[in-house]
Design an enzyme around this catalytic site. Structure first.
Site, mmCIF file in Angstrom:
data_model
loop_
_atom_site.group_PDB
_atom_site.id
_atom_site.type_symbol
_atom_site.label_atom_id
_atom_site.label_comp_id
_atom_site.label_asym_id
_atom_site.label_seq_id
_atom_site.Cartn_x
_atom_site.Cartn_y
_atom_site.Cartn_z
ATOM 1 N N GLN A 200 0.871 -1.181 0.000
ATOM 2 C CA GLN A 200 0.000 0.000 0.000
ATOM 3 C C GLN A 200 0.906 1.229 0.000
ATOM 4 O OE1 GLN A 200 -3.689 -0.727 0.178
ATOM 5 N NE2 GLN A 200 -2.612 -2.588 -0.465
ATOM 6 N N CYS A 220 -4.531 3.992 4.258
ATOM 7 C CA CYS A 220 -3.878 4.649 3.137
ATOM 8 C C CYS A 220 -4.280 3.976 1.829
ATOM 9 C CB CYS A 220 -2.365 4.616 3.299
ATOM 10 S SG CYS A 220 -1.626 2.988 3.090
ATOM 11 N N ALA A 241 -11.807 2.317 4.225
ATOM 12 C CA ALA A 241 -10.781 1.487 3.605
ATOM 13 C C ALA A 241 -9.964 2.264 2.578
ATOM 14 C CB ALA A 241 -11.428 0.258 2.971
ATOM 15 N N HIS A 242 -9.003 1.573 1.962
ATOM 16 C CA HIS A 242 -8.068 2.231 1.038
ATOM 17 C C HIS A 242 -8.784 2.771 -0.204
ATOM 18 C CE1 HIS A 242 -7.186 -2.110 -0.608
ATOM 19 N NE2 HIS A 242 -8.410 -1.723 -0.849
ATOM 20 N N ASN A 243 -8.304 3.924 -0.639
ATOM 21 C CA ASN A 243 -8.782 4.603 -1.849
ATOM 22 C C ASN A 243 -10.229 5.087 -1.768
ATOM 23 O OD1 ASN A 243 -6.574 2.477 -3.069
ATOM 24 N ND2 ASN A 243 -6.533 4.465 -4.111
#
Length: 346
Positions: A200, A220, A241-243
Site C-alpha cells: 500500500q 492509506c 478502507a483504502h482509496n
C-alpha cells in the site's frame, strides 16, 4: 470569563429583550441553568423550561411568541441552535488555546518545521521532514510520522497516530486513538490458497475543517490517496478502507464501514452501523439510515435509503409493513387453498 448580554448579542447579531448590562460567566442546559448562566431554546419540547429556568439569559428564535412572562433576559436570533453552537466553539477554543509550548520529553525529527504558538504534549513524537502550521495543538502520546503535513489551527489529541506522508488541512480535529494512514486491506490470492499482501504505497489526505472521531481508522491508498474532502465530520469507531473518497460536508456516524475504492458524494449522511460495499459510488446528498447495507451505486441525488440490501426509503417502509403481516397472509392463503381442495359439504 464574563460577558454582558449586550456583548453576546452583538457577537451573535441578535436583539436583546431585557437587561443588556447583565453579566453571565457560564453556559448551561435550560433545565439545569442557574443565575449567571446562559442557555438556549431551539426545540419547542423544552419550552416549559423557558418560564421556570434559573438562567440569566436565554437565546431564542426571533419569531418565538411568549405564552407568559419570562424572568430571564432574551437574545433573539435567527437560529438559536446555531448561535449557541457558536458560543460553545468560542468557549472551547478559549480553553484549549491556553496550551502553548513544549512539554518534556517530546521529540521533533530532523528537517521538521513547526509554526508559532504551537503546543506539543509530553511523549508526543514528530518524525522527519514534517511541515506543521501555526497554532497547532499536539497532545501527549500523539504520533506523527515522517513527511506529514498539518495545517494551521489543527488539533491532534492524545494517542492519535498519523502514518508517514499523511496530509491534514487547516482547522481539523483528530480525536484520541484515531489512526490515519494504516495499511489498506489488500491481498492477492495465490494458487495454493494463501494470500500475498499487496504493498500500500499511497497516503491519506484530509482537507480543511475535517473532524475525525476517537478510534476511527482511515487506511492509506494502494496508490494515490484516500481522500476526505472539506468539512467532513466522522464519528467514533468508523472504518474507511483504502482509496475511499468522501465528499464535502458529508457526515458519517459511529460503527459505519466503507469498503475500498468507494466514492461518497457531497452532503451525504451515513447513519450508525451503515455498511458500504467496495467500488461503488453514492450521489450527492444521499442519506443512508442506520444499520443499512448498500451494495450498488446510487446515481440519483437526494435518495433516502434503508434496509439491507438498502433501497428507497418509501419502498422499504412499504415492504416492512407487508413483512409484518406475512404470518397473517400465510394463514389466510392456507385457508383459501384448503377451501378450494376440500369438497364442499352437502
Amino acid at each position: 470569563m464574563e460577558f454582558t448580554v449586550g456583548q453576546i448579542a452583538e457577537a451573535l447579531r441578535g436583539e436583546v429583550e431585557g437587561d443588556a448590562a447583565q453579566r453571565v460567566d457560564r453556559l448551561a442546559k435550560i433545565e439545569e441553568a442557574q443565575a449567571g448562566s446562559l442557555t438556549f431554546l431551539a426545540n419547542l419540547k423544552y419550552e416549559p423550561y423557558l418560564y421556570t429556568t434559573g438562567a440569566s439569559v436565554i437565546i431564542v428564535s426571533r419569531g418565538l411568541v411568549l405564552r407568559q412572562p419570562v424572568q430571564a433576559s432574551l437574545i433573539r436570533v435567527d437560529d438559536p441552535y446555531s448561535s449557541f453552537t457558536t458560543l460553545l466553539e468560542f468557549y472551547q477554543q478559549s480553553t484549549r488555546t491556553g496550551k502553548r509550548g513544549v512539554e518534556e520529553p517530546a521529540y521533533l525529527g530532523s528537517g521538521s518545521v513547526i509554526g508559532e504558538n504551537h503546543y506539543r504534549g509530553a511523549f508526543s513524537y514528530i518524525g522527519q521532514n514534517c511541515r506543521i502550521g501555526q497554532n497547532v495543538l499536539i497532545f501527549p502520546h500523539a504520533y506523527i510520522g515522517d513527511r506529514c503535513t498539518i495545517g494551521d489551527g489543527t488539533i491532534i489529541y492524545a494517542g492519535a497516530k498519523l502514518y508517514a506522508d499523511t496530509v491534514v488541512g487547516a482547522r481539523c480535529t483528530i480525536h484520541a486513538g484515531a489512526v490515519l494512514g494504516s495499511e489498506g486491506f489488500g491481498f492477492a490470492p495465490q494458487l495454493d490458497g494463501s494470500y500475498r499482501a499487496i504493498p500500500q504505497t499511497g497516503n491519506v489526505i484530509l482537507e480543511d475543517d475535517v473532524r475525525i472521531g476517537a478510534n476511527t481508522t482511515i487506511d492509506c491508498a494502494t496508490m494515490g490517496a484516500t481522500l476526505i474532502r472539506e468539512g467532513v465530520k466522522i464519528d467514533n469507531l468508523v472504518q474507511l478502507a483504502h482509496n475511499v473518497e468522501v465528499g464535502r460536508h458529508t457526515v458519517i456516524a459511529a460503527h459505519a464501514g466503507v469498503s475500498g475504492s468507494t466514492k461518497i458524494g457531497d452532503f451525504c449522511v451515513l447513519a450508525g452501523q451503515v455498511g458500504l460495499a467496495g467500488h461503488l459510488s453514492l450521489a450527492n446528498r444521499t442519506t443512508v439510515t442506520a444499520q443499512s447495507g448498500v451494495g450498488k451505486s446510487i446515481k440519483v441525488e437526494g435518495e433516502f435509503l434503508q434496509g439491507s440490501p438498502a433501497f428507497n426509503l418509501r419502498d422499504s417502509l412499504r415492504a416492512n409493513a407487508i413483512f409484518r403481516h406475512l404470518p397473517d397472509l400465510e394463514r389466510r392463503l392456507t385457508q383459501l387453498e384448503r377451501s378450494r381442495i376440500e369438497p364442499e359439504k352437502p
